[in-house]
Design a protein around this motif. Structure first.
Motif, mmCIF file in Angstrom:
data_model
loop_
_atom_site.group_PDB
_atom_site.id
_atom_site.type_symbol
_atom_site.label_atom_id
_atom_site.label_comp_id
_atom_site.label_asym_id
_atom_site.label_seq_id
_atom_site.Cartn_x
_atom_site.Cartn_y
_atom_site.Cartn_z
ATOM 1 N N PHE A 192 0.871 -1.178 0.000
ATOM 2 C CA PHE A 192 0.000 0.000 0.000
ATOM 3 C C PHE A 192 0.906 1.225 0.000
ATOM 4 N N VAL A 193 0.853 2.013 -1.072
ATOM 5 C CA VAL A 193 1.687 3.222 -1.188
ATOM 6 C C VAL A 193 0.821 4.464 -1.011
ATOM 7 N N LEU A 194 1.209 5.321 -0.079
ATOM 8 C CA LEU A 194 0.500 6.594 0.134
ATOM 9 C C LEU A 194 1.273 7.690 -0.573
ATOM 10 N N CYS B 34 -1.618 10.761 -7.570
ATOM 11 C CA CYS B 34 -1.555 9.297 -7.718
ATOM 12 C C CYS B 34 -0.774 8.936 -8.981
ATOM 13 N N ALA B 35 -1.108 9.586 -10.099
ATOM 14 C CA ALA B 35 -0.458 9.260 -11.382
ATOM 15 C C ALA B 35 1.047 9.554 -11.341
ATOM 16 N N ALA B 36 1.410 10.634 -10.656
ATOM 17 C CA ALA B 36 2.840 11.010 -10.603
ATOM 18 C C ALA B 36 3.641 9.920 -9.889
ATOM 19 N N VAL C 250 -0.673 -0.866 -4.629
ATOM 20 C CA VAL C 250 -1.820 0.025 -4.858
ATOM 21 C C VAL C 250 -1.356 1.386 -4.365
ATOM 22 N N VAL C 251 -1.593 2.420 -5.176
ATOM 23 C CA VAL C 251 -1.124 3.777 -4.869
ATOM 24 C C VAL C 251 -2.324 4.675 -4.608
ATOM 25 N N LEU C 252 -2.326 5.343 -3.448
ATOM 26 C CA LEU C 252 -3.427 6.251 -3.088
ATOM 27 C C LEU C 252 -2.936 7.688 -3.072
ATOM 28 N N GLY C 253 -3.602 8.530 -3.879
ATOM 29 C CA GLY C 253 -3.349 9.973 -3.848
ATOM 30 C C GLY C 253 -4.578 10.670 -3.285
ATOM 31 N N CYS C 254 -4.358 11.745 -2.526
ATOM 32 C CA CYS C 254 -5.485 12.485 -1.929
ATOM 33 C C CYS C 254 -5.240 13.991 -2.047
ATOM 34 N N ASP C 255 -6.337 14.750 -2.035
ATOM 35 C CA ASP C 255 -6.201 16.208 -1.929
ATOM 36 C C ASP C 255 -7.439 16.762 -1.233
ATOM 37 N N SER C 256 -7.210 17.642 -0.251
ATOM 38 C CA SER C 256 -8.320 18.196 0.532
ATOM 39 C C SER C 256 -8.432 19.697 0.313
ATOM 40 N N VAL C 257 -9.667 20.170 0.147
ATOM 41 C CA VAL C 257 -9.945 21.611 0.065
ATOM 42 C C VAL C 257 -11.214 21.893 0.863
ATOM 43 N N LEU C 258 -11.297 23.112 1.397
ATOM 44 C CA LEU C 258 -12.526 23.536 2.068
ATOM 45 C C LEU C 258 -13.316 24.414 1.099
ATOM 46 N N GLU C 259 -14.582 24.076 0.919
ATOM 47 C CA GLU C 259 -15.450 24.910 0.076
ATOM 48 C C GLU C 259 -16.221 25.882 0.969
ATOM 49 N N LEU C 260 -16.056 27.177 0.683
ATOM 50 C CA LEU C 260 -16.782 28.227 1.414
ATOM 51 C C LEU C 260 -17.201 29.263 0.384
ATOM 52 N N ASP C 261 -18.504 29.547 0.346
ATOM 53 C CA ASP C 261 -19.018 30.510 -0.646
ATOM 54 C C ASP C 261 -18.601 30.141 -2.070
ATOM 55 N N GLY C 262 -18.577 28.809 -2.321
ATOM 56 C CA GLY C 262 -18.296 28.349 -3.684
ATOM 57 C C GLY C 262 -16.825 28.334 -4.056
ATOM 58 N N GLN C 263 -15.979 28.825 -3.154
ATOM 59 C CA GLN C 263 -14.538 28.874 -3.444
ATOM 60 C C GLN C 263 -13.822 27.680 -2.824
ATOM 61 N N ALA C 264 -12.760 27.229 -3.499
ATOM 62 C CA ALA C 264 -11.946 26.128 -2.958
ATOM 63 C C ALA C 264 -10.786 26.722 -2.174
ATOM 64 N N LEU D 200 -7.003 5.980 -6.579
ATOM 65 C CA LEU D 200 -6.331 4.723 -6.227
ATOM 66 C C LEU D 200 -6.040 3.932 -7.496
ATOM 67 N N THR D 201 -4.804 3.491 -7.646
ATOM 68 C CA THR D 201 -4.398 2.715 -8.833
ATOM 69 C C THR D 201 -3.655 1.456 -8.422
ATOM 70 N N ASP D 202 -4.002 0.335 -9.074
ATOM 71 C CA ASP D 202 -3.258 -0.922 -8.902
ATOM 72 C C ASP D 202 -2.176 -0.937 -9.979
ATOM 73 N N THR D 203 -0.907 -0.992 -9.587
ATOM 74 C CA THR D 203 0.184 -0.855 -10.573
ATOM 75 C C THR D 203 0.362 -2.118 -11.415
ATOM 76 N N VAL D 204 -0.246 -3.236 -11.000
ATOM 77 C CA VAL D 204 -0.113 -4.479 -11.792
ATOM 78 C C VAL D 204 -1.213 -4.558 -12.844
ATOM 79 N N THR D 205 -2.457 -4.338 -12.410
ATOM 80 C CA THR D 205 -3.587 -4.459 -13.352
ATOM 81 C C THR D 205 -3.846 -3.157 -14.116
#
Ligand SMILES: Nc1nc2c(ncn2[C@@H]2O[C@H](COP(=O)(O)OP(=O)(O)OP(=O)(O)O)[C@@H](O)[C@H]2O)c(=O)[nH]1
Length: 200
Positions: A4-6, A53-55, A67-81, A111-116
């Motif tokens: 499991f790769v983060l 994830c792709a990088a 399996v490689v997991l990429g994440c990104d978090s943003v707060l939405e306030l008044d429609g803005q990220a 999430l990507t499986d690098t084998v399949t």
């Protein structure tokens, strides 16, 4: 054995996965997060997670099966990220705008499986209600430095916890990785969550 790769430098994501029984190998993506400015918040979080994830998947130094997991978090306030604040003044302005109100914390997951080569991605969203904090509380909180390192300039599980009056949705998604969503994404690409327990 699949590793499991983060694909994240986030200490909170790593700690959350470890407490849930998965001890990932961390490979930071180094993706420039400003390249997608202007997208709607949910789409921005998703596309940045996909880029991260792709990088990492593209690297040639990953373990054989991963399996490689990429994440990104943003707060939405008044429609803005809103990602991490630019500086202390920005963090103060953010809190003066959001106190006593609610925002939505979106975390994109890819999430990507690098084998399949199978890849899945989805954004999870959690409504966050903020306390009507005083200017003095805002100043004290920003002075700790914590708000400068997190999306939305707040934490639900750290010093900011006293300023979050409630959430609607996944708690861990606010911290940075939705565990039930990752369980579902793993199943979509043919892996079981508990199979990654006791790795590392
Ligand atoms: N502990 C904690 N961290 C939070 C919270 N909200 C946001 N964050 C963190 O804020 C950061 C959001 O920035 P991102 O760009 O998604 O991730 P990053 O830390 O820059 O790391 P990369 O994935 O390598 O880009 C992540 O580290 C999240 O874990 C929270 O409520 N608690």
């Amino acid at each position: 054995m699949t590793t499991f790769v983060l694909a994240s430098a986030s200490p909170a994501r790593l700690a959350t996965l470890r407490k849930a029984g998965i001890d990932p190998q961390v490979v930071v993506s180094g993706v420039d997060e400003d390249q997608l400015d202007g997208l709607p918040p949910i789409e921005l979080a998703l596309q940045l997670a996909q880029l991260k994830c792709a990088a990492v998947v593209a690297r040639d130094d990953l373990p054989e099966g991963a399996v490689v997991l990429g994440c990104d978090s943003v707060l939405e306030l008044d429609g803005q990220a809103l990602g991490k604040p630019d500086d202390a003044a920005d963090a103060i302005n953010r809190w003066q705008a959001m106190r006593g109100r609610s925002g939505v914390l979106h975390t994109g997951h890819a999430l990507t499986d690098t084998v399949t080569g199978k890849t899945v991605s989805k954004t999870a969203s959690t409504i966050v209600h903020f306390a009507d904090v005083t200017d003095a509380e805002i100043a004290a909180y920003v002075a700790t430095g914590e708000p400068l390192y997190v999306a939305g300039a707040f934490t639900v599980d750290g010093l900011g916890g006293a300023f979050v009056t409630g959430i609607e949705g996944c708690h861990h998604n606010v911290v940075g990785v939705s565990l039930p969503l990752v369980r579902n994404l793993l199943a979509e690409i043919g892996h079981g969550w508990t199979g990654f327990w006791k790795q590392g």
